[in-house]
Every structure is written in structure tokens, then in C-alpha cells.
Design a protein around this motif. Structure first.
Motif, PDB file in Angstrom:
ATOM      1  N   ASN A 442       0.826  -1.203   0.000  1.00  0.00           N
ATOM      2  CA  ASN A 442       0.000   0.000   0.000  1.00  0.00           C
ATOM      3  C   ASN A 442       0.864   1.259   0.000  1.00  0.00           C
ATOM      4  O   ASN A 442       2.043   1.229   0.383  1.00  0.00           O
ATOM      5  N   THR A 443       0.257   2.370  -0.409  1.00  0.00           N
ATOM      6  CA  THR A 443       0.919   3.676  -0.333  1.00  0.00           C
ATOM      7  C   THR A 443      -0.087   4.692   0.193  1.00  0.00           C
ATOM      8  O   THR A 443      -1.277   4.407   0.302  1.00  0.00           O
ATOM      9  N   ALA A 447      -3.003   4.811   4.648  1.00  0.00           N
ATOM     10  CA  ALA A 447      -2.427   3.502   4.969  1.00  0.00           C
ATOM     11  C   ALA A 447      -1.265   3.648   5.943  1.00  0.00           C
ATOM     12  O   ALA A 447      -1.091   2.831   6.864  1.00  0.00           O
ATOM     13  N   GLN A 452      -0.633   0.285   7.845  1.00  0.00           N
ATOM     14  CA  GLN A 452      -1.034  -0.785   6.935  1.00  0.00           C
ATOM     15  C   GLN A 452      -0.374  -0.628   5.563  1.00  0.00           C
ATOM     16  O   GLN A 452      -0.987  -0.892   4.534  1.00  0.00           O
ATOM     17  N   GLU A 470      -9.361  -9.093  -0.822  1.00  0.00           N
ATOM     18  CA  GLU A 470      -8.950  -7.893  -0.100  1.00  0.00           C
ATOM     19  C   GLU A 470     -10.127  -6.919  -0.066  1.00  0.00           C
ATOM     20  O   GLU A 470     -11.208  -7.212  -0.596  1.00  0.00           O
ATOM     21  N   SER A 472     -11.137  -2.505  -0.352  1.00  0.00           N
ATOM     22  CA  SER A 472     -10.647  -1.159  -0.670  1.00  0.00           C
ATOM     23  C   SER A 472     -10.881  -0.255   0.536  1.00  0.00           C
ATOM     24  O   SER A 472     -12.003   0.153   0.807  1.00  0.00           O
ATOM     25  N   TYR A 474      -8.056   2.211   1.870  1.00  0.00           N
ATOM     26  CA  TYR A 474      -7.237   3.418   1.967  1.00  0.00           C
ATOM     27  C   TYR A 474      -7.113   4.115   0.610  1.00  0.00           C
ATOM     28  O   TYR A 474      -6.804   3.482  -0.405  1.00  0.00           O
ATOM     29  N   HIS A 478      -2.283   1.328  -4.756  1.00  0.00           N
ATOM     30  CA  HIS A 478      -1.760   0.170  -4.046  1.00  0.00           C
ATOM     31  C   HIS A 478      -1.449  -0.918  -5.069  1.00  0.00           C
ATOM     32  O   HIS A 478      -1.952  -0.882  -6.198  1.00  0.00           O
TER      33      HIS A 478
END
Length: 503
Positions: A442-443, A447, A452, A470, A472, A474, A478
């Protein structure tokens, strides 16, 4: 101009069109119903005239997404001895005639608001809506809303208007419509020569040996609409008459599907009037009929139409940027559903193979930009296995906004909302006894604040068919990457799938 896109769109329209076999089955069923209504003793004094209306008449019918349950629209016009008939009487005399047939009585659905509906067997997969009506007679109209005015419509259309029946809360009334006039106008818009005047009591639907750009564009827009509304309120979906009317008005001899769609997307907002009612899309052959009348009763229908139009504009612009069979195949599947595109692309298997081989060779020399982005993130851990050259696994991304009940495809880099369930499935031709691992990186500040960012672990599949589930959560970009591993050797890897989450 994107010639490849135009070619594939034209051929895709052929794939979503009903087949010749299906059309023959429909015509045969329609003629049988017409024969029965003409021969019925209950209708003999009214001289019945039966004809098709809607997409079968215009040559714009398409297969449903699930390719089941086709819709056929018939008109049953009583042409004589109707000057004193009330709407209830017209509706019931046609219904009673259908009930008198031992076959049709078993197929007949409950009485509808305007039509009688015959439901055919699962093998035939269609239903037939039959609209009872009489020739327009102003003396019979008590409801001002049903009063007909023609504006500047040619006289040739005016004499074709009819009074159909409308049942609301067990009360019957007349509504005015003009299916034959509209069909005549539409044929003029696509430059099809007017057919000879028919005197038969049953008219065959017109045949179009070669569909025009306008007809194919309408078919494609109807399919795009159906896919777009799969995860939305189906009751807000724009009716086909609105799409047909607006696109036909925009048709002015464009030489490609894309140019017609681009022109239409510019012009359509200006074609929606704001006169007596807030929203008006008037029948060009009878302006007293407003195809957008339901928008004025339910504002969400208008909002949904303009939202769809906005997305359609983005999608056509995006398709125009794609220049390979591989990219267009993926893009068309996303926008028009997988089945017809899969059928279409079987014609181009060699081109797809050549592109795949070229892409594989290139990827061994030049990693995709997303790999370079990941490599500079300090918390993104390098894979611990002996790595292969190239990227031979594809990731199929799917998104669900109803807690995993239904999914639709989405592409890498596509903007998606927060709060959705995401499913990533590896597409891999290798069948070795190996295991899939997933790396999620993640970026973004959200996050980071939630601690995270991830990127340090290689996680197992947690869904069906080796998929990774998964959510969504943040905002930001990603990355999802898949590895196919046996022991200390990675046999194949994917390019990073970019998940772009908006606010």
C-alpha cells in the motif's frame, strides 16, 4: 481514428445481435399469434392488424447479458367498428381471444398495465408483449394527457397514431402512441428505403441484410447500459426508446461507429428539452408523447441517465487509447461483457498470440513502470525466491459493492470506490504442483497512519481458485503481485496490479 477499435466494435455488434436462427424462431412465433388473432371469432368484426414494434422492428435487438429471455413487442390494432369502444373493452377482447386458444391460455401471464404477455418455454427463451390498440380517435379521448398533437411532424406520421390501453389501479384509460410512425421515421434516419405499403393483416418485421452504423451503435449502447447497471438500481436503467431516439437524431452520415458515438455524446445533453416538463425527449413523429415522462415522476432516473452518459464518455475515450488486440479484448470485456468478446476474439487468436509473445520478450528486457515504483519503496520486500524472467501470470481483478454477492471485472489503474470487496484471481497456463503467494503493498497517508503499508509479507491465497480477497480501505495507489512458487524457485510471476482507490 482508431481503425482497429472501429473494426472490433462493428464485429462485436454482430456478436450481441440475435442470431438468424433466433430471429426465424421469433418471426414464426409472431406469425402464429397473428394468424390466431386474425382468425379469432371474437375479433372478426374488428379487422385485426398485427405488426411488430421496438427493437425487432428497428433492427437493434440484442441478446441479454445472460443470453436468455428475449423480449418481443407486438401491436394488435383493431381497425374497424371501434368508434364507440372503451379502453377496458379493447383490452379484454384481445385478452379473451388469447385465452380461447388452448396453447396461449397456458402461456398467458397476468394482465399487464398496457400489454398481454405470452411466456414461451425455457427452450425458446423469450416472451411476447402484445399491445391492444385502435386508430387514434379524438372523440374517445377524455384524458387531456392522452390528447394527441403533432407539432411540425409530417402528415404521413400523423395518420399512423393509435390509442392504446393503460390500466392503473384497476381503472382503464387511453394513452396515445405512434409505433408505426416512429418505425417509419427511424428507417428514414438510417437511409433504408421505405418498404412498399402492405395490405396484409400481418406484417413481417423488416429484414436488414447488413446492419448500418446507426443500428450497430444503438446495439452497443444498449449493451453498455446493461453492463453498467448490473450493480445499480435496475429500475433507473434508461429505456431503449430513449437511446434509439437520441442516437438516431445525432446520426448525420458519420462513417464510423466511434465518430457517431463521439458526436452523440457531445449533442445528447442539448437534445433533452425542458419545456412543459422538466425533462423532455419527445417522439419525433408525435411530440405529445414524452419518452422521458418517467424521469419527471422519479428524479433518480434522470440522474442515473446522466451518470451513465458521463461514464460512457470516459469509456469511449479510454477505448480510443487502446491500440492492440490484447488491450482492446480486455477493455471490451469490461464494458460489454465477456461472452460476446470471447466469441469475437477467437477470430484473432494468432494476433493475440503474437502480441503475447512480443510482450513477453519485451518484459524480459524492460520491467513495467509499476515494478520500478515498487522497487523504490523502502518497505517493499524483495521476493526471496530465485526469480524467472518476464511476467507470465495475469491477474483478473473483480470488485463487489454488495459484500461479495456479485462481482464485476475491473482493470489495473481503474479508479474504484472505498468500501468494496476485491477479488484477485491468477490466470496462469502452467499447471505445475506449486503454490501461489501474494504480496500487497500500500501507499498513501491513510495507509501509513493506520500502519497498513504492508509489502513485507508474502501471503497465501484465501479465496476460491487460488484467489486473494482484499478490501478497498485506503485512498491512493496500491499494488497486488502474484508469485507461483515451488520450493525455492518462483516458476512465474505477475506484473503488479495497480489498485487505485478514490475518496
Amino acid at each position: 481514428m482508431n481503425n482497429l477499435l472501429n473494426k472490433l466494435l462493428s464485429e462485436l455488434a454482430d456478436e450481441i445481435d440475435i442470431t438468424e436462427t433466433q430471429e426465424n424462431t421469433i418471426v414464426k412465433a409472431y406469425k402464429k399469434v397473428g394468424d390466431w388473432l386474425n382468425e379469432s371469432s371474437q375479433l372478426s368484426k374488428y379487422k385485426v392488424h398485427v405488426f411488430t414494434q421496438g427493437s425487432i422492428q428497428y433492427g437493434t435487438a440484442i441478446k441479454p447479458i445472460d443470453e436468455n429471455d428475449y423480449d418481443i413487442d407486438l401491436v394488435c390494432e383493431l381497425t374497424e367498428n371501434t368508434s364507440h369502444m372503451q379502453p377496458r373493452e379493447i383490452k379484454q377482447v384481445v385478452g379473451n381471444s388469447l385465452k380461447a386458444n388452448s396453447t396461449y391460455s397456458k402461456m398467458l401471464d397476468d394482465e399487464g398495465r398496457r400489454c398481454w404477455t405470452l411466456i414461451y418455454s425455457d427452450e425458446l427463451n423469450f416472451h411476447m408483449d402484445i399491445l391492444p390498440c385502435i386508430q387514434y380517435n379524438e372523440r374517445l379521448v377524455l384524458n387531456e394527457k392522452a390528447m394527441c398533437y403533432y407539432g411540425t411532424a409530417p402528415v404521413s406520421y400523423q395518420k399512423l397514431a393509435v390509442l392504446a390501453t393503460d390500466k392503473v389501479d384497476n381503472k382503464y384509460d387511453y394513452i396515445t402512441t405512434n409505433p408505426k410512425g416512429f418505425a417509419q421515421w427511424f428507417k428514414e434516419r438510417i437511409n433504408v428505403n421505405k418498404p412498399q405499403v402492405k395490405t396484409d393483416s400481418i406484417e413481417n418485421p423488416p429484414t436488414y441484410p447488413r446492419k448500418t452504423i446507426l443500428q450497430k451503435a444503438i446495439q452497443l449502447l444498449k449493451r453498455h447500459r446493461d453492463v453498467y447497471f448490473l450493480d445499480k438500481d435496475d429500475s433507473d436503467k434508461p429505456i431503449s426508446m430513449i437511446i434509439t431516439t437520441l442516437l438516431a437524431k445525432c446520426h448525420s452520415g458519420q462513417n464510423s461507429i466511434v465518430s457517431l458515438l463521439e458526436d452523440a455524446l457531445d449533442k445528447i445533453p442539448q437534445l433533452i428539452g425542458h419545456g412543459k416538463e422538466k425533462y423532455e425527449i419527445l417522439n419525433p413523429t408525435m411530440p405529445s408523447e414524452n419518452f422521458a415522462d418517467k424521469w419527471n415522476e422519479k428524479e433518480s432516473k434522470a440522474i442515473a441517465f446522466f451518470n451513465w452518459l458521463k461514464q460512457l464518455n470516459k469509456d469511449i475515450a479510454w477505448l480510443n487509447t487502446l491500440t492492440t488486440y490484447t488491450a482492446l479484448s480486455a477493455g471490451l470485456k469490461k464494458l460489454f461483457a465477456q461472452k460476446p468478446v470471447d466469441r469475437l476474439m477467437t477470430r484473432y487468436a494468432s494476433e493475440l498470440q503474437q502480441e503475447a509473445e512480443a510482450a513477453s520478450a519485451l518484459s524480459e528486457e524492460t520491467p513495467p513502470p509499476s515494478v520500478n515504483t515498487l522497487n523504490i519503496l523502502p518497505y517493499h520486500k524483495k521476493a526471496p525466491w530465485s526469480m524467472p524472467k518476464g511476467y507470465r501470470i495475469c491477474i483478473k481483478g473483480e470488485i463487489s459493492t454488495d459484500n461479495g454477492q456479485t462481482y464485476r471485472r475491473f482493470c489495473s489503474e481503474e479508479l474504484i470506490p472505498k468500501g468494496a470487496c476485491l477479488r484477485f484471481t491468477p490466470i496462469n497456463t502452467r499447471k505445475d504442483d506449486a503454490k501461489y503467494f501474494w504480496q500487497i503493498t500500500n501507499t498513501g497517508e491513510e495507509a501509513r497512519a493506520a500502519r497498513q503499508l504492508r509489502g513485507e509479507e508474502f501471503e497465501d491465497s484465501n479465496g476460491p481458485s487460488n484467489a486473494r480477497i482484499e478490501h478497498s480501505v485506503y485512498t491512493g495507489k496500491h499494488y497486488v503481485q502474484c508469485f507461483f512458487v515451488r520450493g525455492k524457485q518462483c516458476l512465474a510471476q505477475s506484473e503488479p496490479f495497480v489498485v487505485y482507490i478514490g475518496q
